[in-house]
Write an enzyme that holds these catalytic residues in place. Structure first.
Site, PDB file in Angstrom:
ATOM      1  CE1 TYR A 176      62.496  -8.581  44.252  1.00  0.00           C
ATOM      2  CE2 TYR A 176      62.240 -10.643  43.054  1.00  0.00           C
ATOM      3  CZ  TYR A 176      61.706  -9.462  43.530  1.00  0.00           C
ATOM      4  OH  TYR A 176      60.393  -9.155  43.277  1.00  0.00           O
ATOM      5  CE1 TYR A 197      60.471  -6.187  48.453  1.00  0.00           C
ATOM      6  CE2 TYR A 197      60.529  -4.888  46.441  1.00  0.00           C
ATOM      7  CZ  TYR A 197      60.335  -6.107  47.080  1.00  0.00           C
ATOM      8  OH  TYR A 197      60.013  -7.234  46.360  1.00  0.00           O
TER       9      TYR A 197
END
Length: 388
Positions: A341, A297
């Site tokens: 995202y 991430y």
């Protein structure tokens, strides 16, 4: 924390389908429609129909409830529905929730999804505008009056301490940005397709909150992503090669807050991800040396470095060199810095593609993939493996 060697979830469920909308800066449609499109695409990919679905999982932050998405997609009765808290930290936990339901016999086919207009609608990067009184808000009360109003500002505090402790410069973060954008440049689905960057580009990008520059920060994206989870036995009879959920874990550390855990003894690591790492390695039986692809991430570059260190890929303060030397393929879709995202859900999809052998930036003979969710918050992770 429990010292059990492993749990019993690993190997019981698999990801059988993945689907997404396009990734854009202005989708021109509602978040509900984005969710429905992604869910239908994932079911089509798996060779399933809406009638096969009896479970749904999403994020507490998602604006499209499970029952509403089910209705929009033509899904009938649900025997399981769930939501996971803490923003991007929920990504891999949605799959864990689905796998738990399947292993317990509560559901047979569970769809996990996330959809938002995060660029054309509510922009998370704009920071805290208003909060209703809550216990969670008390922690922010120690930071907001001093100007720490945005996610970038919260991460910058830990990033500055990391650089100071290990005698590094902001160039250390640039290696993550360059790597992500290199992969995004060859990924047609990525927003930054065809647009790689150099360390010089990183150093020339404007400051957001020192020591973070623009190219250290993830995008703001409109889009949706969904994955279909079912039992491994059933997945073997479906359209795609199963991505086996070898391990799934959640983690929250001591003195945990949401992005503002500044009162811990040490700000140079991510204890919540260390909790996840220990559980994933124990359950899967794997070590960092066994990982073929790491999908970490990357809402902010410093936390990618800290994750590599928490998982044991390298020593403390050594992750920048680890990334620079390309010791493990990292964020081969371009990550949230380069592709989109989507709160980490697109990273799970990339892990599945790598195991299927269908990724744009395919790693040869990829059979073991590590995927992580949002950091700085209570978080989650997955180890996905090929079947057999």
């Amino acid at each position: 924390m429990s010292t059990r060697a492993r749990d019993r979830l690993g190997g019981q469920a698999a990801i059988a389908g993945i689907g997404a909308t396009e990734f854009s800066k202005d989708s021109g449609r509602s978040e509900l429609r984005l969710a429905a499109e992604a869910v239908r695409a994932a079911l089509d990919d798996a060779g399933l129909t809406p009638a096969d679905v009896d479970g749904m999982v999403t994020f507490t932050m998602d604006t499209s409830p499970e029952i509403t998405v089910a209705q929009a997609c033509g899904i009938g009765e649900l025997s399981f529905f769930s939501r996971v808290h803490y923003g991007g930290g929920a990504a891999c936990a949605t799959v864990q929730q689905a796998a738990l339901a399947i292993a317990a016999g509560v559901a047979e086919v569970v769809v996990c999804y996330r959809a938002f207009n995060e660029r054309s609608g509510r922009r998370f990067g704009s920071g805290v505008q208003h909060r209703e009184p809550s216990a969670e808000g008390v922690a922010l009360g120690w930071s907001l009056p001093f100007g720490l109003l945005t996610p970038a500002s919260w991460v910058a505090m830990a990033a500055q301490r990391y650089l100071h402790t290990y005698g590094l410069t902001p160039e250390a973060f640039g290696h993550v940005a360059v790597t992500d954008r290199r992969y995004a440049a060859t990924n047609p689905a990525a927003w930054f397709h065809g647009r790689p960057i150099t360390l010089a580009d990183h150093a020339a990008s404007r400051w957001i909150v020192e020591p973070l520059r623009l190219l250290d920060c993830c995008q703001e994206t409109d889009g949706g992503q969904a994955v279909v989870v079912t039992s491994l036995a059933r997945a073997r009879d479906l359209a795609q090669r199963p991505a086996v959920i070898a391990a799934a874990a959640q983690g929250a550390g001591r003195a945990q807050e949401q992005m503002t855990s500044f009162y811990r003894d040490d700000l140079t690591g991510l204890p919540e991800m260390n909790v996840v790492a220990r559980r994933l390695w124990a359950t899967s039986g794997l070590t960092p040396e066994d990982v073929d692809v790491a999908i970490l991430y990357d809402h902010f570059t410093p936390f990618v470095l800290m994750q590599l260190e928490e998982f044991g890929f390298c020593g403390r303060g050594e992750a920048a060199d680890f990334v620079r030397e390309d010791r493990v393929p990292l964020n081969t879709h371009g990550g949230q810095l380069g592709e989109a995202y989507l709160h980490g859900m697109n990273g799970i999809a990339e892990g599945v593609r790598q195991l299927r052998g269908t990724a744009v930036n395919q790693v040869a003979q990829a059979g073991r993939v590590l995927v992580t969710a949002g950091t700085g918050v209570p978080t989650s992770g997955l180890v996905l493996t090929s079947d057999g």
